[in-house]
Design an enzyme around this catalytic site. Structure first.
Site, PDB file in Angstrom:
ATOM      1  N   GLU A  46       0.842  -8.552   0.242  1.00  0.00           N
ATOM      2  CA  GLU A  46       0.630  -9.178   1.546  1.00  0.00           C
ATOM      3  C   GLU A  46      -0.168  -8.232   2.454  1.00  0.00           C
ATOM      4  O   GLU A  46       0.122  -7.035   2.542  1.00  0.00           O
ATOM      5  CB  GLU A  46       1.994  -9.488   2.152  1.00  0.00           C
ATOM      6  CG  GLU A  46       1.993 -10.136   3.507  1.00  0.00           C
ATOM      7  CD  GLU A  46       3.410 -10.421   3.999  1.00  0.00           C
ATOM      8  OE1 GLU A  46       3.535 -11.110   5.026  1.00  0.00           O
ATOM      9  OE2 GLU A  46       4.377  -9.954   3.353  1.00  0.00           O
ATOM     10  N   LYS A 115       0.833 -18.086   5.578  1.00  0.00           N
ATOM     11  CA  LYS A 115       2.268 -17.894   5.441  1.00  0.00           C
ATOM     12  C   LYS A 115       2.997 -18.920   6.310  1.00  0.00           C
ATOM     13  O   LYS A 115       2.615 -19.156   7.452  1.00  0.00           O
ATOM     14  CB  LYS A 115       2.644 -16.474   5.860  1.00  0.00           C
ATOM     15  CG  LYS A 115       4.084 -16.064   5.584  1.00  0.00           C
ATOM     16  CD  LYS A 115       4.265 -14.578   5.913  1.00  0.00           C
ATOM     17  CE  LYS A 115       5.656 -14.076   5.570  1.00  0.00           C
ATOM     18  NZ  LYS A 115       5.779 -12.619   5.808  1.00  0.00           N
ATOM     19  N   CYS A 168       5.661 -13.729   0.845  1.00  0.00           N
ATOM     20  CA  CYS A 168       6.872 -12.982   1.163  1.00  0.00           C
ATOM     21  C   CYS A 168       8.048 -13.836   1.630  1.00  0.00           C
ATOM     22  O   CYS A 168       8.731 -14.443   0.833  1.00  0.00           O
ATOM     23  CB  CYS A 168       6.546 -11.905   2.188  1.00  0.00           C
ATOM     24  SG  CYS A 168       7.803 -10.586   2.255  1.00  0.00           S
TER      25      CYS A 168
END
Length: 641
Positions: A46, A115, A168
């Site tokens: 990330e 995200k 994540c």
């Protein structure tokens, strides 16, 4: 052929926080290294172009511009490669900033995945800088001079697989985006992460990834920040993890100060088979039929010859390492519980079984003993009958008698030779002709004895035949093929050995253990042909039908995953390298498929027996096959190998 395998990598590059040019150079270097190794898809952590821990620097225009320039640099210097790359970076879209995964190939950006779930608790402050994918209105974004799709619902279709990306914290949500991506067709799920360390957190992360890959029946590639990200109050250990349907294929070394890249191959064909078989997966897909899915087509990835780095276990039915004892105990208990229920339900007074001194009848006897103990019944209710015939050797006979004595069961000896000789006279068969009639007459005589003794004693005949024998049809129809309950019906021969050995070490006294050890070492034989001059076993099953370790390997991949012969042959040559040459493997593979098809009629009328593992050959369980199906397609492919 790639046999359905896709080579993937999780990379953990060296990073300097906020030094985009340095980070881009390291990413570029690792892309080139991965391409040389035949990797088709590589994932980086990330925000790896800027560094995850930039904090309020993400508001600096210079950093954002340099991040884009870093991506341009990486793409320009790798445009000659066909490897698919996924890197993390901040991306501006319509005046908002997203924490994004950028997917590119050959200098072209294929898509941008924002995200969705931005952590904003404890040490995380992502909502301070970034906007969630749920609040991204635009369908496209201009990045590096290219207008590309932007969405958390992107699916990337390569010639070999379909993959999706999440970032994540997305994995930590109640319903991760990857779940929906899998239901829409993603076979490989990729997570770009910045997962900092804490006591016991690593095991939790591994469990989470394992469960998600298993629940989604998918592969899961996890790449998380390493040493260079550690700053201020947080430490990053660098986790590269590759899972396939719950199984760990490869992992990086934690807390390394150097760059790392873990590589493995995803068996996409295997995943597709699992999804087809698991009807719950397709049923669940209907729950999201209205959800948006945007497909992006990639170019063909490298065509280098396939070279597997993942381990191919030659004994797929046999657990290894620390799980061996636990698994053997569990299997044994399943067998015992199944038999206990049948005895209680039928009010059987006895359990009758033939004891030959071989592996299968020994395991069946041990199951009976444990069952009677569990039910609080006297072991004298177990009638072990040894039935010497023309091929019985002193070794097996003595082992049978001595084992029954040590276990304290009732023993009967009924010699079948006179009855068989009379039978040969009745049907006018020459006793000196040791053909199939000669052999099968003995097997059926033994079965008749067992059935009649069970009638005499108000009991039931316990079958001893195992899964491997039934797959090959290595049983006499209406002979040892028949019983009233077959306790070994789901146990392959390679596992029978380990179970008997496990019992010898854990469940019996020392004298019985010595006998069991010798039984394990005895050559496998039906003992239907007279012994040699020295009394040694002359008729060895594996000389006639082939090595059981090969047949169990073939059986596992045929039934569990529906693999074609060519792929099984490819895997077998890797698994058994140094043990069997290619011609030997091909010979027995042909035998396996020929017998597997031709002997289905025996499996179509099997007695009941407990399913133990992932494979059952019962027509009421995992396997329904026409008795008259043609094996031509399978045998032709083997002949052309």
């Amino acid at each position: 052929m790639n046999y359905g395998f896709v080579k993937v990598a999780a990379a953990v590059p060296p990073v300097k926080v906020a030094d985009c040019q340095y980070n881009a150079e390291q990413i570029e270097k690792m892309i080139n290294e991965a391409d040389e190794k035949g990797v088709q898809i590589i994932a980086f952590p990330e925000l790896c172009i800027t560094g995850y821990t930039c904090a309020d620097l993400f508001a600096q225009q210079l950093l954002l511009e340099k991040a884009e320039m870093g991506l341009v640099q990486v793409m320009n210097n790798t445009r000659q490669l066909d490897i698919i790359c996924i890197v993390g970076m901040p991306v501006i879209t319509n005046t908002i900033l997203i924490n994004a995964a950028v997917v590119f190939q050959g200098g072209k950006i294929l898509g941008v995945v924002p995200k969705t779930y931005l952590p904003n608790y404890k040490e995380f402050y992502e909502q301070r800088w970034f906007t969630s994918a749920r609040d991204v209105i635009d369908k496209t974004v201009r990045l590096c001079g290219q207008l590309v799709p932007v969405s958390s619902n992107l699916l990337f279709d390569t010639p070999d697989c379909c993959f999706g990306v999440e970032i994540c914290e997305d994995l930590w949500s109640v319903i991760p985006p990857s779940s929906k991506l899998a239901l829409k067709g993603a076979e490989i799920l990729i997570n770009l992460s910045a997962d900092n360390e804490g006591i016991a957190k690593h095991n939790y992360v591994r469990s989470l990834i394992s469960q998600q890959s298993a629940r989604c029946i998918a592969a899961y590639i996890f790449s998380s920040c390493g040493f260079g990200e550690s700053t201020t109050d947080v430490v990053f250990a660098g986790n590269g993890l590759i899972y396939e349907n719950g199984t760990l294929l490869a992992e990086s070394k934690r807390f390394s100060l150097e760059e790392q890249m873990v590589i493995s191959e995803i068996d996409v064909e295997r995943l597709r088979t699992e999804r087809r078989i698991n009807t719950t997966f397709s049923a669940n897909s209907g729950d999201y039929k209205d959800a948006e899915a945007i497909h992006v087509t990639t170019e063909l990835t490298n065509s280098r010859p396939l070279s597997l780095s993942r381990k191919i276990d030659p004994l797929p039915f046999v657990p290894t390492g620390r799980t061996l004892n636990e698994r053997c105990e569990e299997i044994f208990e399943i067998q015992v519980s199944g038999l206990a229920k049948r005895i209680v339900h039928t009010h059987s007074k006895t359990a009758v079984l033939g004891i030959s001194g071989g592996l299968d009848s020994t395991l069946a006897l041990l199951v009976c003993v444990k069952t009677f103990d569990k039910l609080g019944l006297s072991r004298k209710g177990i009638l072990g009958i040894t039935m010497p015939g023309f091929g019985t050797t002193d070794r097996t006979y003595n082992n049978a008698i001595n084992l029954m004595k040590e276990l304290g069961v009732s023993i009967r000896e009924i010699d079948i030779k006179a009855a068989c000789i009379q039978h040969f006279k009745d049907i006018d068969h020459d006793i000196n002709v040791h053909d199939v009639t000669y052999e099968n007459s003995q097997a059926r005589e033994r079965t008749q004895i067992l059935m009649d003794v069970a009638n005499q004693t108000g009991g039931m005949v316990i079958g001893t035949g195992d899964l491997s024998e039934l797959a090959l049809g290595w049983a006499t129809y209406n002979g040892d093929h028949m019983s009233m309950y077959g306790v070994n019906v789901s146990i392959p021969k390679t596992l029978v050995k380990h179970l008997v050995d496990w019992v010898s070490q854990n469940e019996v006294e020392e004298d019985a253990a010595i006998i069991l050890t010798d039984i394990v070492a005895t050559p496998i034989s039906p003992e239907l042909i007279p012994a040699d001059e020295d009394g040694n076993i002359l008729q060895k099953t594996e000389d006639l039908v082939g090595p059981y370790e090969l047949h169990d390997f073939f059986l596992y991949y045929t039934m569990r995953f529906g693999f074609r012969p060519a792929k099984i042959y490819y895997l077998a040559n890797i698994a058994f390298a140094g043990s069997y040459d290619k011609e030997t493997i091909k010979k027995w593979l042909h035998t396996f498929f020929r017998r597997f098809f031709n002997q289905q009629f025996k499996r179509s009328c099997l007695p009941d027996g407990p399913k133990v593992g992932s494979i059952s050959i019962s027509p009421r369980g995992d396997w329904r096959m026409p008795s008259d199906a043609s094996s031509a397609l399978w045998l032709k492919e083997i002949e052309e190998l």
